[in-house]
Motif scaffolding. Structure first.
Motif, short mmCIF file in Angstrom:
data_model
loop_
_atom_site.label_atom_id
_atom_site.label_comp_id
_atom_site.label_asym_id
_atom_site.label_seq_id
_atom_site.Cartn_x
_atom_site.Cartn_y
_atom_site.Cartn_z
N SER A 48 0.83 -1.21 0.00
CA SER A 48 0.00 0.00 0.00
C SER A 48 0.86 1.26 0.00
CB SER A 48 -0.92 0.00 1.22
OG SER A 48 -1.77 -1.12 1.21
N PRO A 53 -2.69 2.31 -3.45
CA PRO A 53 -4.02 1.94 -3.96
C PRO A 53 -5.11 2.73 -3.25
CG PRO A 53 -3.25 0.30 -2.40
CD PRO A 53 -2.12 1.27 -2.58
N ASP A 54 -6.23 2.96 -3.96
CA ASP A 54 -7.37 3.56 -3.28
C ASP A 54 -8.05 2.49 -2.43
OD1 ASP A 54 -8.94 1.98 -5.01
OD2 ASP A 54 -9.18 3.61 -6.44
N SER A 57 -9.34 -0.62 -4.35
CA SER A 57 -8.26 -1.50 -4.81
C SER A 57 -7.66 -2.29 -3.65
CB SER A 57 -7.17 -0.68 -5.50
OG SER A 57 -7.66 -0.06 -6.66
N TRP A 60 -9.87 -5.16 -2.79
CA TRP A 60 -9.78 -6.27 -3.73
C TRP A 60 -8.46 -7.02 -3.58
CZ3 TRP A 60 -13.42 -8.81 -5.95
CH2 TRP A 60 -14.64 -8.19 -6.21
N MET A 61 -7.39 -6.33 -3.21
CA MET A 61 -6.14 -7.03 -2.93
C MET A 61 -6.32 -8.06 -1.83
SD MET A 61 -3.06 -4.24 -2.96
CE MET A 61 -2.71 -3.20 -4.37
N SER A 108 1.43 -1.61 -10.39
CA SER A 108 0.16 -0.92 -10.15
C SER A 108 -0.72 -1.80 -9.28
CB SER A 108 -0.55 -0.62 -11.47
OG SER A 108 -1.03 -1.82 -12.05
N PRO A 109 -1.68 -1.21 -8.57
CA PRO A 109 -2.60 -2.02 -7.75
C PRO A 109 -3.36 -3.06 -8.58
CG PRO A 109 -2.74 0.28 -7.12
CD PRO A 109 -1.89 0.24 -8.34
N GLY A 110 -3.77 -2.68 -9.80
CA GLY A 110 -4.51 -3.61 -10.64
C GLY A 110 -3.71 -4.85 -10.98
N ILE A 113 -3.59 -7.11 -7.92
CA ILE A 113 -4.88 -7.80 -7.78
C ILE A 113 -4.95 -8.98 -8.76
CG2 ILE A 113 -7.37 -7.56 -8.14
CD1 ILE A 113 -7.04 -4.61 -7.19
#
Length: 516
Positions: A48, A53-54, A57, A60-61, A108-110, A113
């Motif tokens: 984090s 991440p927001d 996100s 979802w992680m 990236s957070p995506g 995930i």
């Protein structure tokens, strides 16, 4: 002989010559997967801080792994029965290793995930495969009970070693190391599995049920999602209510379909055996109490006691020590005093361990160490729970039995966080009221943040100036109370489960004889 009855001793296949070496591979793979789940939890704060991440996100992680695993367990177990359990296990190893290696390009957070989702696919392939292959490797019931005791020990050890490994890696390297540590281990596991494990599959798998597959996946994902969000957002949360309704409809249709088909994707009829149901219930209750309470304990150690992540992991070891001692001994003890006494008695001992946290006048680490040691000793009975579950299914249905047991652990973990987390949250907010905070000059959104979590309260306290020390002390006291009351809930659940298991399990159940 009915489909649920066991083969007689005259038709039991000869034991596999490399069964103990195969057990070492299966146990080591289970150890790594369980460790990996807890390592990643420890790594999330650094992820984090690096990727920013927001809130969506970050959620979802945390959630995506369990959602993927729960959605695929039934389907993957059934597919392993058809396609080959060894092939499924090696494929799971490969996916797990490649997904871990992909972290090198994640920025990236995506992408994190997505990696967690692919890890969930690999984990879903590995977890039930280890159990069903033990059922195939160990045809002698007494040896199988011992093997399952070792398997349960590795699961307990993995849960305890994960935070220690995670803390050590994060002190020396970046958060990427929490993923990359899997790569060499999975490479070794693939080679060892190919050499040591035999292939096995159901001799008469029947037709593939596509509709049942979709219903199980939709229903399980919706169920776990609703449980998680009921715990986070309350009983009136729209998303949780909708997903809960979807889960009821989909899983209801799935169960009816399984009961009507001669070759169901999941053998629901196994629950007609009281001993099998008792084993599943004990596994479910233990997972609820353990996951919920241990999550609160790890936060209490870091945010109230001030221990580092590595120090926290080391201080949680007594639970693993108790389980490592008791699990291998459980089958031998069951042969002397009966499986029912060990299964119900161990569940009761764990419940008493949780109650120590509630009943002791002042909560400190020595009390926690003694209580978690008691919990771990009681959890040795889960070795018998696994033996009862796997003995309650014929070899061709071992995938179904493994999927049911793993699903009970997965659901138990989600329920533990949701239910015991909700109990803890209610007590915490009751001990840190808006009036108390207003008296220290903290109002509005700052008060809401402080009452949402202890971490938030400590952040607000650091910004509050002279009154910050008192706010932090009140928040820490409220969190300690929340841990104590959640421990009461977990202990009560385990004691009630112990009574239910005692009543449901046949008095003459003998897992070493292979039948109940």
């Amino acid at each position: 002989m009915t489909v649920l009855e066991h083969t007689t001793s005259s038709t039991v296949p000869a034991p596999h010559p490399r069964r103990w070496a195969g057990l070492a591979v299966l146990s080591a793979s289970l150890l790594l997967v369980v460790m990996d789940m807890t390592v990643l939890n420890v790594a999330l704060p650094e992820i984090s801080a690096d990727l920013r991440p927001d809130s969506v996100s970050l959620l979802w992680m945390v959630d995506i792994y369990s959602l993927v695993v729960s959605g695929l367990l039934v389907t993957v177990a059934n597919l392993g029965d058809r396609w080959g359990r060894k092939r499924m296990l090696v494929t799971g190893f490969s996916i797990f290793g490649l997904a871990s290696l992909a972290v090198l390009v994640a920025d990236s957070p995506g992408q994190v995930i997505a990696i967690r989702a692919v890890l969930g696919i690999g984990g879903a392939m590995i977890m039930p495969s280890t159990l069903s292959m033990i059922r195939q490797l160990f045809t002698d019931p007494r040896e199988r009970a011992t093997a399952l005791g070792i398997w349960a020990t590795m699961a307990a050890l993995g849960g305890a070693l994960g935070p220690i490994l995670g803390g050590a890696l994060l002190q020396a390297f970046s958060w990427h190391s929490a993923f990359l540590v899997n790569v060499p281990v999975m490479a070794v596991a693939i080679v060892a599995a190919l050499i040591l494990l035999p292939e096995s599959r159901s001799p008469s798998p029947g037709r593939w049920d596509a509709i049942g597959t979709v219903l199980s996946m939709v229903g399980m994902v919706a169920l776990v999602y609703s449980i998680k969000h009921f715990g986070k957002d309350g009983l009136t949360a729209t998303g949780a209510l909708v997903s809960g309704a979807v889960a009821i409809v989909a899983l209801g249709a799935f169960v009816r379909r399984c009961l009507r088909r001669p070759d169901p994707i999941l053998e629901i009829r196994l629950f007609r055996r009281p001993a099998f149901s008792a084993g599943v219930i004990s596994a479910l209750a233990a997972s609820i109490a353990m996951v919920g309470t241990m999550l609160l304990l790890s936060q209490w150690m870091q945010l109230v006691q001030g221990y580092s992540p590595l120090g926290t992991g080391l201080r949680l070891l007594p639970e693993a020590v108790g389980a490592v001692i008791a699990s291998p001994l459980a089958p031998a003890l069951a042969s002397r005093i009966g499986a029912r006494a060990v299964l119900a008695g161990g569940t009761l001992v764990s419940g008493l361990g949780f109650l120590v946290l509630f009943l002791w006048p002042t909560l400190n680490y020595p009390v926690v160490a003694g209580a978690t040691l008691l919990v771990g000793i009681g959890l040795g009975s889960l070795a018998i729970a696994s033996a009862v579950i796997m003995a309650g299914a014929p070899p061709e249905k071992s995938g179904s039995a493994a999927a049911i047991e793993e699903t009970s652990y997965e659901l138990g973990g989600a329920l533990g966080v949701a239910v015991l987390g909700s109990v803890a949250g209610m007590v915490y907010r009751g001990g840190l009221t808006t009036d108390d905070l207003a008296g220290q000059g903290i109002t509005g959104s700052s008060a809401d943040v402080a009452r949402e979590s202890l971490g938030g309260a400590l952040d607000i306290a650091r910004e509050a100036g002279a009154s910050g020390a008192r706010v932090a002390a009140e928040a820490q006291a409220a969190f300690t109370d929340s841990l104590v009351w959640a421990s009461l809930a977990g202990g009560a659940l385990m004691i009630v489960t112990a009574v239910a298991v005692w009543l449901m399990t046949p008095r003459d159940l003998d897992v070493s004889s292979g039948h109940d």
